[in-house]
Write a protein that holds these residues in place. Structure first.
Motif, mmCIF file in Angstrom:
data_model
loop_
_atom_site.group_PDB
_atom_site.id
_atom_site.type_symbol
_atom_site.label_atom_id
_atom_site.label_comp_id
_atom_site.label_asym_id
_atom_site.label_seq_id
_atom_site.Cartn_x
_atom_site.Cartn_y
_atom_site.Cartn_z
ATOM 1 N N TYR A 148 0.826 -1.206 0.000
ATOM 2 C CA TYR A 148 0.000 0.000 0.000
ATOM 3 C C TYR A 148 0.859 1.254 0.000
ATOM 4 O O TYR A 148 1.954 1.275 0.553
ATOM 5 N N THR A 149 0.298 2.312 -0.574
ATOM 6 C CA THR A 149 0.943 3.616 -0.485
ATOM 7 C C THR A 149 0.802 4.128 0.945
ATOM 8 O O THR A 149 -0.034 3.637 1.718
ATOM 9 N N ALA A 150 1.589 5.136 1.284
ATOM 10 C CA ALA A 150 1.494 5.741 2.609
ATOM 11 C C ALA A 150 0.090 6.282 2.862
ATOM 12 O O ALA A 150 -0.463 6.131 3.959
ATOM 13 N N GLU A 151 -0.509 6.890 1.838
ATOM 14 C CA GLU A 151 -1.857 7.435 1.989
ATOM 15 C C GLU A 151 -2.873 6.333 2.271
ATOM 16 O O GLU A 151 -3.730 6.464 3.146
ATOM 17 N N LYS A 152 -2.788 5.229 1.554
ATOM 18 C CA LYS A 152 -3.717 4.107 1.766
ATOM 19 C C LYS A 152 -3.531 3.515 3.165
ATOM 20 O O LYS A 152 -4.507 3.177 3.844
#
Length: 194
Positions: A148-152
């Motif tokens: 996952y991305t940091a935002e997710k």
């Protein structure tokens, strides 16, 4: 003092504890108060107790060779805390567990846990459910950290643990998510704009 634990067990199991079972559980746990920043467990020590948090907040972390803390668990009321590997294997822990707030816990030893499993079907059921949920959470955490991305990761975190945002500062949440404070600040701004 035992009501939150007994309620927790009754909520998570298919049978209600009898009065005698409740008394057996009460006799197996002891109350421990830990001041903010005081250790429940330090790396190198054997985890002799698992704790059920009645009041407070705690964090479990390890420290790398550069002295950087990496938070692996955050816990608040009605959560369990301890190093499972050390507790089961009686080996020195790699983790530190400390109180982020003044904390009250009910502690149980491994021996007393095994006795309760033999004596109380609801307690045995509870441990099975906790193991299942722990395995699912661990799988999700691994998948999140590698894909996952940091935002997710942040969005999943706030959806899963909204109470943690009020209890732990941003640098602790960033460490838990495996990102820097600066990245968390950027991600929070992006999430609020959506």
């Amino acid at each position: 003092m035992f009501e939150p634990l007994l309620k927790y067990i009754n909520n998570y199991t298919s049978t209600t504890l009898s009065e005698s079972e409740s008394e057996l559980i009460k006799s197996a746990f002891t109350l421990k108060k830990i001041k903010r920043k005081q250790y429940f467990l330090q790396a190198g020590d054997v985890c002799r107790y698992f704790g059920f948090i009645l009041k407070g907040a705690m964090r479990q972390y390890l420290v790398d060779d550069k002295g950087v803390e990496h938070i692996v668990h955050l816990s608040i009321e009605n959560w369990w805390v301890g190093d499972r590997e050390s507790w089961v294997m009686l080996t020195p822990s790699n983790y530190y567990i400390d109180a982020w707030e003044d904390t009250e816990l009910l502690l149980i030893t491994r021996a007393d846990t095994l006795k309760l499993v033999q004596q109380i079907p609801a307690f045995s059921e509870l441990l099975r459910l906790l193991d299942e949920r722990n395995n699912i959470a661990t799988q999700r955490r691994i998948a999140s950290s590698i894909s996952y991305t940091a935002e997710k990761r942040y969005i999943d975190f706030i959806n899963s643990h909204p109470d943690f945002l009020q209890r732990f500062p941003q640098h602790v949440i960033a460490s838990y998510l495996g990102i820097t404070k600066e990245t968390l600040s950027r991600v929070r701004k992006q999430a609020m704009q959506k």
